[in-house]
Enzyme design. Structure first.
Site, mmCIF file in Angstrom:
data_model
loop_
_atom_site.group_PDB
_atom_site.id
_atom_site.type_symbol
_atom_site.label_atom_id
_atom_site.label_comp_id
_atom_site.label_asym_id
_atom_site.label_seq_id
_atom_site.Cartn_x
_atom_site.Cartn_y
_atom_site.Cartn_z
ATOM 1 N N HIS A 435 0.857 -1.184 0.000
ATOM 2 C CA HIS A 435 0.000 0.000 0.000
ATOM 3 C C HIS A 435 0.892 1.233 0.000
ATOM 4 O O HIS A 435 2.021 1.202 0.476
ATOM 5 C CB HIS A 435 -0.887 -0.030 1.257
ATOM 6 C CG HIS A 435 -1.966 0.997 1.294
ATOM 7 N ND1 HIS A 435 -1.729 2.321 1.609
ATOM 8 C CD2 HIS A 435 -3.307 0.907 1.072
ATOM 9 C CE1 HIS A 435 -2.872 2.992 1.598
ATOM 10 N NE2 HIS A 435 -3.850 2.160 1.260
ATOM 11 N N ASP A 512 2.663 -5.033 7.898
ATOM 12 C CA ASP A 512 1.414 -4.287 7.741
ATOM 13 C C ASP A 512 0.267 -5.299 7.761
ATOM 14 O O ASP A 512 0.063 -6.046 6.804
ATOM 15 C CB ASP A 512 1.458 -3.517 6.416
ATOM 16 C CG ASP A 512 0.124 -2.863 6.054
ATOM 17 O OD1 ASP A 512 -0.841 -2.990 6.836
ATOM 18 O OD2 ASP A 512 0.050 -2.246 4.968
ATOM 19 N N GLN A 515 -4.875 -5.636 6.214
ATOM 20 C CA GLN A 515 -5.782 -6.483 5.441
ATOM 21 C C GLN A 515 -5.797 -7.936 5.912
ATOM 22 O O GLN A 515 -6.474 -8.762 5.312
ATOM 23 C CB GLN A 515 -5.395 -6.433 3.963
ATOM 24 C CG GLN A 515 -5.543 -5.069 3.329
ATOM 25 C CD GLN A 515 -6.984 -4.592 3.288
ATOM 26 O OE1 GLN A 515 -7.917 -5.394 3.242
ATOM 27 N NE2 GLN A 515 -7.171 -3.285 3.306
ATOM 28 N N LYS A 538 -10.679 -1.626 9.880
ATOM 29 C CA LYS A 538 -10.614 -2.806 9.018
ATOM 30 C C LYS A 538 -11.086 -4.072 9.746
ATOM 31 O O LYS A 538 -11.254 -5.112 9.117
ATOM 32 C CB LYS A 538 -9.179 -3.045 8.540
ATOM 33 C CG LYS A 538 -8.501 -1.851 7.892
ATOM 34 C CD LYS A 538 -8.989 -1.587 6.489
ATOM 35 C CE LYS A 538 -8.104 -0.507 5.841
ATOM 36 N NZ LYS A 538 -8.501 -0.205 4.468
ATOM 37 N N CYS A 676 -4.768 2.823 -3.797
ATOM 38 C CA CYS A 676 -3.495 3.184 -3.133
ATOM 39 C C CYS A 676 -2.458 2.078 -3.267
ATOM 40 O O CYS A 676 -1.677 1.827 -2.342
ATOM 41 C CB CYS A 676 -3.717 3.535 -1.666
ATOM 42 S SG CYS A 676 -4.675 5.039 -1.423
#
Length: 716
Positions: A435, A512, A515, A538, A676
C-alpha cells in the site's frame, strides 16, 4: 450517581460513599494497585490453577500486622484456632498492606487512585502522597467512626465459618485482598450479630488450623476517628462503616447477591444487605437502598475474557448479519450488498453500543483525573489495550501503542526508528504489493538518511518470488517492511519465512496487518515480527483508531515521534524527561471512545472465532472467483493460491468508474480506482480495477447478485 443510594441518616456525598457497587469498585481498584498483586489470577480461566485448600491459603497469607500489639489480641482457650502463646510480633513490613508478602525488589507503591496508573510499568502521576485520589476524597467525606470498638476481635467458630465457606467455595486462594477483607468482615459480624437469627454452620475442624494460627491474620484495631489507622486497608474501613450504619451483613447471601444471583432482572448486581434472614428481594422496604435501573451489563468494559483468544463459539452467517444494522437497509430500492470491506468494514451493534455507552455514561479524559468518570474511562481505555495484547499475542501491554491507523503506525516507525538508525548506504526492502502507506514514509526517510529501497517482485499470479527476495537480502539490509495481505490483489505473503530470512542479517521487520488481522489469526511473538500495525476500522471497529505493536527493547531505544502531554514524566525549560512506552508515543488526548470500540470489536471477532472466519471466507472467495471467471470479458487481477477475499477485476472496453456506478444502482457497493497500490496494478498493466472485497457477513447469494449484474452490464 447521587441520590440513588440515599439513606435517611446521610445526605450528599456521604450517602454516595455507601453505594455498595461503588465500594466494590473501590475495593477492586485498590487491590489492582497494591504492591505485589501481580500473582493474582487476572481472569476466571486463570484461577483454576490457583491453590484452593484452606491450609495452603493460610500458609501463604498469614502475617501479623505490626500495629496490633499482643495485649490487643483477645485469647480464648475454647477456640481451637487460638494458641495459648501470643506469637512474637514480626518486624516492620516494607509496606502498609500487612496481608501481602514482603519484597525487596521494589519500592513500596503509594496508595493512589487507579486513574493515576496506566500499566504495571507506567505511572502517569507525580503525586507520591496519594492526596488527590478518590480514596482520599472519600476519607474526607465519611462520618467519624464510633468510639466504641469493643469486641472487635471477639470472634467465634460459628460466626467465622461463613467466611471460610465462601473462601473455599470459589474465591481464588491467591486473592490477598479478598482474604483480608472477608476475614475482617467475618470478625466484625461476630461482634454485632447478637440480634440476628442464629445460623447453623459447620464448625471448622481443629486440624485445619493446627499449624497456622489465624490470630496472625487479625487486622489491627480500627481507628476511633474518620481516618483509618496506619496500615489499615481503606476498603476494609468502608466495609465496616457501611456495616455499622446498616446492620451486620450475612456474608454468604451478600456475596451470592454480589455475583448477580438476586431475583430481580434488569437491576444492577448490587449487594443485598437484608435486615432479617427472610428478606432477599431488592425492592423490600427493609433495605436501606434500592438497586437502580442500569444497562444489562454495567461497567461492560471491565468484563474479562471468559474464553481463550480465538476459541470459536460457532458460526452462522444469518445470525451474524442481524448484528450489523447497516446491512438491513435498501439502496435504490435494493437490499444493500457491502462488498467494500477492504476499504472499511461495517460495525456490529456491540461496537456501536460500546461507543455510545461510553459517551453516554463514562465520557472523561483519562489517567490524571481524580473523579469516578476518569477512573471508568481509564479502565475502559487500558482494558482495550489488554484485549489487543491478547488478540495479537504480544508479551506486554507496554508494547501496544494506540495510533490513528496503519498509516500513522508506519510513519511513527519510519520517523522514529528510521531517523535514528538508518545510515547512508543502508537498504530497505519492500514488496511491489505494498500500500502507498508502506512505501511513501520509507521513501521520505530514505531520502533524508541516504538509504536505498529495494523491491521484491511478484509472478503473474501476484505471488511474491521468494528466490528474488533472498537475493535482495544482504549485510546492508537494515529494514524490511511487508504487507501480510495485499489490499489490491488479496495475496497473502509468506511472512513467517520472509521474517526468518531477514533475521539472518539481524534485520528489523515491520508487518502491515491492515488487510490480514480481520481474516486470519496473528501471533506477533510466534512470527517474531519487530513491528506490527493494523487499523481498527478494518476489523469492525471505529475509524480513527489503530495499533502499533513494537518489541519493548526497540521501543525503549526509539525517540518519541511527537511531543506534548501524556508522553512526559517531567518538563523543564532546561530538559524534558520522557515517559516509558507506550506513553512515550501517545502524545496528547487519545481517541478514547474509539479505543473502547476497538476492544469491543475484538471481543466480537473472538467470539465468532478467527478460524471459523478464515474457513468461511476462503469458501466464499473460491465461490466468487469461480463465478466471476465465467463472465465473458472479465479479467481477474490477482489469482494467488493463498489470498484473502479480494476479487479485483476489469471489464473489456468499460471504465471502472462506470461499472461501480451501475453496480451501485443495484445496491452493490464496491471500490473502484487504484486502491493506493499503483505499483502492483501497473505490474499487471492496469491503472485501476473494480474491487469487490469480502467479509464474514457476506453470502454466496450476494455473490450471485454481483455476477448477475455484471453479466447484465456486459450484455447492454
Amino acid at each position: 450517581m447521587p441520590g440513588q443510594y440515599d439513606h435517611p441518616s446521610t445526605t450528599g456525598i456521604e450517602s454516595e460513599a455507601f453505594n455498595p457497587v461503588f465500594i466494590a469498585q473501590l475495593a477492586s481498584r485498590l487491590f489492582n494497585e497494591l504492591p505485589e498483586a501481580g500473582s493474582v489470577p487476572k481472569y476466571e480461566t486463570d484461577a483454576a490453577g490457583a491453590p484452593s485448600s484452606l491450609v495452603s491459603t493460610l500458609r501463604d497469607k498469614a502475617t501479623m500486622p505490626t500495629d496490633l500489639q499482643a495485649d490487643d489480641v483477645v485469647g480464648d482457650s475454647s477456640l481451637p484456632y487460638l494458641s495459648e502463646q501470643i506469637p512474637e510480633i514480626p518486624e516492620t513490613p516494607e509496606h502498609d498492606f500487612y496481608f501481602l508478602p514482603k519484597t525487596r525488589e521494589k519500592e513500596p507503591a503509594p496508595l493512589e487512585h487507579h486513574a493515576n496508573k496506566l500499566t504495571e510499568q507506567q505511572n502517569y502521576s507525580d503525586n507520591r502522597q496519594g492526596d488527590n485520589g478518590l480514596d482520599q476524597f472519600i476519607r474526607r467525606s465519611l462520618p467519624p467512626r464510633p468510639e466504641n470498638t469493643k469486641g472487635y476481635s471477639e470472634a467465634n467458630p460459628e460466626n467465622i465459618t461463613p467466611f471460610f465457606t465462601m473462601l473455599n467455595g470459589g474465591l481464588p486462594a491467591e486473592d490477598d485482598f479478598s482474604f483480608g477483607l472477608l476475614y475482617s468482615a467475618a470478625q466484625h459480624q461476630a461482634a454485632t450479630s447478637g440480634d440476628q437469627p442464629e445460623t447453623s454452620p459447620q464448625i471448622p475442624s481443629t486440624e485445619a488450623f493446627s499449624t497456622h494460627q489465624v490470630q496472625e491474620q487479625l487486622p489491627e484495631l480500627p481507628a476511633s476517628t474518620g481516618e483509618p489507622a496506619e496500615g489499615q486497608c481503606y476498603a476494609e474501613k468502608l466495609y465496616r462503616t457501611f456495616a455499622e450504619q446498616q446492620g451486620s451483613p450475612d456474608l454468604e447471601r451478600f456475596f451470592h447477591s454480589f455475583r448477580g444471583l438476586h431475583e430481580s432482572p434488569g437491576k444492577a448486581p448490587a449487594p443485598v444487605w437484608p435486615s432479617d434472614k427472610n428478606t432477599m428481594r431488592p425492592e423490600s422496604s427493609h433495605l436501606p437502598f434500592s438497586a437502580p435501573e442500569t444497562p444489562a451489563e454495567p461497567y461492560y468494559f471491565l468484563r474479562a475474557p471468559k474464553q481463550p483468544i480465538h476459541q470459536p463459539e460457532g458460526f452462522d452467517v444469518a445470525t451474524i448479519r442481524k448484528d450489523f444494522p447497516v446491512l438491513q437497509q435498501n439502496i435504490h430500492g435494493k437490499r444493500l450488498v457491502w462488498f467494500d470491506n477492504a476499504a472499511t468494514t461495517q460495525k456490529p451493534l456491540s461496537v456501536i453500543n460500546a461507543v455510545a455507552q461510553f459517551y453516554a455514561t463514562d465520557n472523561s479524559n483519562i489517567h490524571r483525573g481524580a473523579h469516578t468518570l476518569a477512573a471508568r474511562a481509564t479502565d475502559a481505555y487500558e482494558g482495550a489495550r489488554e484485549k489487543i495484547r491478547q488478540f495479537i499475542g504480544a508479551a506486554s501491554t507496554s508494547e501496544i501503542i494506540y495510533v490513528r491507523g496503519t498509516t500513522e503506525g508506519i510513519n511513527l516507525v519510519a520517523q522514529s526508528w528510521g531517523r535514528k538508525f538508518l545510515q547512508p548506504g543502508d537498504e530497505i526492502i519492500l514488496s511491489i504489493l505494498e500500500h502507498h502507506a508502506n512505501i511513501v514514509p520509507w521513501q521520505m526517510v530514505a531520502q533524508e538518511r541516504g538509504a536505498r529501497i529495494k523491491v521484491v517482485p511478484v509472478n503473474d499470479r501476484g505471488e511474491v518470488i521468494l528466490e528474488e527476495y533472498t537475493k535482495l537480502l544482504g549485510p546492508r539490509t537494515r529494514f524490511v517492511s511487508l504487507t501480510q495481505a495485499s489490499n489490491g490483489l488479496g495475496t497473502i505473503l509468506p511472512i513467517r519465512e520472509m521474517i526468518q530470512l531477514a533475521k539472518r542479517f539481524d534485520t528489523k521487520v515491520l508487518i502491515d496487518g491492515a488487510q490480514s488481522v480481520a481474516h486470519i489469526p496473528v501471533n506477533v511473538q510466534d512470527l517474531d515480527a519487530d513491528f506490527f500495525v493494523f487499523s481498527g476500522h478494518k476489523i469492525f471497529a471505529p475509524t480513527g483508531i489503530g495499533v502499533l505493536y513494537g518489541k519493548r527493547e526497540l521501543l525503549d531505544i526509539m525517540p518519541p515521534w511527537q511531543g506534548g502531554g501524556n508522553m512526559i514524566k517531567d518538563v523543564r525549560f532546561e530538559e524534558t524527561i520522557y515517559n516509558e512506552p507506550p506513553a512515550k508515543f501517545e502524545a496528547g488526548t487519545p481517541s478514547i471512545g474509539d479505543a473502547i470500540g476497538l476492544g469491543a470489536a475484538l471481543d466480537y471477532v473472538r467470539k465468532i472465532g478467527l478460524e471459523n472466519i478464515a474457513h468461511y471466507e476462503h469458501e466464499l472467495t473460491e465461490y466468487g472467483t469461480e463465478r466471476l471467471t465465467r463472465i465473458p470479458g472479465l479479467r481477474l487481477i490477482g489469482t494467488a493460491r493463498n489470498k484473502v477475499g479480494v476479487l479485483s477485476f476489469v471489464l473489456n472496453n468499460l471504465p471502472n468508474e462506470e461499472v461501480g456506478k451501475l453496480l451501485d444502482r443495484e445496491g452493490i457497493a464496491v471500490r473502484t480506482g487504484h486502491h493506493c497500490t499503483q505499483p502492483s496494478l501497473r505490474r499487471f498493466g492496469v491503472e485501476g480495477t473494480v474491487r469487490p472485497s469480502l467479509a464474514f457477513y457476506n453470502t454466496k447469494e450476494e455473490i450471485d447478485r454481483l455476477a448477475d449484474v455484471i453479466n447484465h452490464i456486459q450484455r447492454r
